[in-house]
Design a protein around this motif. Sequence first.
Motif, PDB file in Angstrom:
ATOM      1  N   ALA A  89     -25.245 -34.543 -24.301  1.00 29.02           N
ATOM      2  CA  ALA A  89     -25.217 -34.251 -22.866  1.00 29.02           C
ATOM      3  C   ALA A  89     -25.231 -35.532 -22.026  1.00 29.02           C
ATOM      4  N   ARG A  90     -25.669 -36.640 -22.599  1.00 29.77           N
ATOM      5  CA  ARG A  90     -25.737 -37.890 -21.846  1.00 29.77           C
ATOM      6  C   ARG A  90     -24.471 -38.727 -21.981  1.00 29.77           C
ATOM      7  N   ILE A  91     -23.488 -38.248 -22.733  1.00 26.90           N
ATOM      8  CA  ILE A  91     -22.257 -39.023 -22.927  1.00 26.90           C
ATOM      9  C   ILE A  91     -21.485 -39.232 -21.623  1.00 26.90           C
ATOM     10  N   PRO A  92     -21.325 -38.212 -20.752  1.00 22.78           N
ATOM     11  CA  PRO A  92     -20.618 -38.480 -19.479  1.00 22.78           C
ATOM     12  C   PRO A  92     -21.275 -39.574 -18.646  1.00 22.78           C
ATOM     13  N   LYS A  93     -22.602 -39.587 -18.616  1.00 23.90           N
ATOM     14  CA  LYS A  93     -23.297 -40.643 -17.878  1.00 23.90           C
ATOM     15  C   LYS A  93     -23.052 -42.009 -18.511  1.00 23.90           C
ATOM     16  N   ALA A  94     -23.008 -42.025 -19.844  1.00 21.87           N
ATOM     17  CA  ALA A  94     -22.726 -43.281 -20.544  1.00 21.87           C
ATOM     18  C   ALA A  94     -21.307 -43.755 -20.268  1.00 21.87           C
ATOM     19  N   LEU A  95     -20.364 -42.810 -20.191  1.00 23.16           N
ATOM     20  CA  LEU A  95     -18.988 -43.186 -19.876  1.00 23.16           C
ATOM     21  C   LEU A  95     -18.890 -43.805 -18.483  1.00 23.16           C
ATOM     22  N   LEU A  96     -19.667 -43.288 -17.551  1.00 26.53           N
ATOM     23  CA  LEU A  96     -19.656 -43.833 -16.203  1.00 26.53           C
ATOM     24  C   LEU A  96     -20.313 -45.209 -16.158  1.00 26.53           C
ATOM     25  N   GLY A  97     -21.494 -45.325 -16.801  1.00 28.37           N
ATOM     26  CA  GLY A  97     -22.246 -46.576 -16.716  1.00 28.37           C
ATOM     27  C   GLY A  97     -21.657 -47.707 -17.531  1.00 28.37           C
ATOM     28  N   TRP A  98     -21.173 -47.407 -18.731  1.00 24.90           N
ATOM     29  CA  TRP A  98     -20.687 -48.447 -19.628  1.00 24.90           C
ATOM     30  C   TRP A  98     -19.166 -48.537 -19.709  1.00 24.90           C
ATOM     31  N   GLY A  99     -18.465 -47.517 -19.201  1.00 22.34           N
ATOM     32  CA  GLY A  99     -17.014 -47.542 -19.281  1.00 22.34           C
ATOM     33  C   GLY A  99     -16.302 -47.714 -17.967  1.00 22.34           C
ATOM     34  N   VAL A 100     -16.900 -47.237 -16.875  1.00 20.41           N
ATOM     35  CA  VAL A 100     -16.225 -47.265 -15.575  1.00 20.41           C
ATOM     36  C   VAL A 100     -16.735 -48.400 -14.690  1.00 20.41           C
ATOM     37  N   LEU A 101     -18.044 -48.507 -14.560  1.00 20.81           N
ATOM     38  CA  LEU A 101     -18.604 -49.519 -13.659  1.00 20.81           C
ATOM     39  C   LEU A 101     -18.174 -50.947 -14.005  1.00 20.81           C
ATOM     40  N   PRO A 102     -18.161 -51.365 -15.281  1.00 24.66           N
ATOM     41  CA  PRO A 102     -17.708 -52.737 -15.561  1.00 24.66           C
ATOM     42  C   PRO A 102     -16.238 -52.979 -15.231  1.00 24.66           C
ATOM     43  N   LEU A 103     -15.463 -51.896 -15.116  1.00 26.87           N
ATOM     44  CA  LEU A 103     -14.040 -52.064 -14.819  1.00 26.87           C
ATOM     45  C   LEU A 103     -13.781 -52.302 -13.340  1.00 26.87           C
TER      46      LEU A 103
END
Length: 350
Positions: A89-103
């Motif tokens: 359930a925490r994967i979407p939040k991880a995608l946002l924090g570690w996959g989107v924000l650094p971009l």
Amino acid sequence: MTPDVALILGIDGLANGAVYLLAGLGLVLIFSVTRVVFVPFGDVAAFAALTLAAFETGRVPPTIGLVLVLTALALATEVGSLLRRGETARIPKALLGWGVLPLVPCLLAWLASRPGVPAPVHIACAVLLVVPIAPLLSRVVFQPIADASVLVLLIVSLALHFLLSGLGLLFFGPEGSRTQPLASGSLPLGDGFTVSGQVILMVASAIVLSGLFFLVFERTIAGKALRATAVNRVGARLVGIRPARTALLAYGCASLLAGLIGVLIAPVTTMYYDSGFIIGLKAFVAAIIGGLVSYPMTAIGALAVGVVESFASFWSGALKDVIVFSLLIPVLMLRSFLSVHEEEEEEVDQ
């Protein structure tokens, strides 16, 4: 050695000390919160300087590729950790924090590389682009071994420096770069002696940023959480502070400091992909003077390192680094003498 020469060397030493002060604050911040001697700190500063140089030459900064690689590794590490623990359930939040924000900084830097963008935007993008580097490295390398000994963390940090040096050579090449001065003009001090605007900017930046860090630690919730984690990790966890989050915050603040150092020294020093190592080592000397825990003593140590380096370069340019690093010997001896040693009592079986 005349008074005029001594004044020139003293001003130059203060400028160098201002840089080492900011770097020392970053090292002490990371060590006090995570117990990691972050050796790659200087590499992040060098990447910021080379990024600004790429902007000025009209090229897309290679730092974008470096951040993309680290983002992919951090995202894979975080998602894999969540899958192993069954916390899907925490994967979407991880995608946002570690996959989107650094971009986001990567996108801004790519847009800023187009012609006609003013220099202040280039400076801001150069700093922002290196901010995610330390937190991403923390997630990939240090967070999985957060409970290891200080020696193990130091060895890993040193290995990480050599890895980043290799990546820096791959992305930036072996050529050195120097950028345009951030401040023009000079300040006359009498008798025909002037101080350049770049030196004034470096010293003023160190003073302002040091004051801001003091206010953050004293007046904000995030700063108090950092202080609590530095004082007692277990106690901080018991009152609801997550050491992993404070560690990421510490790495982010240190990476921001490294970015600012990079753009400040780029106009006065030719920067190469591996130039940050010496900067980090001299800042480490200043941090050792502060015991890796005291910010005021680290600031005093940084100014001392800068002044000693400046005068040592006058007497012997080839041995100036040796003289600076030799400061560690009396400092360590004095700290060993003043520290309280508890004698181990051996139990004798009756």
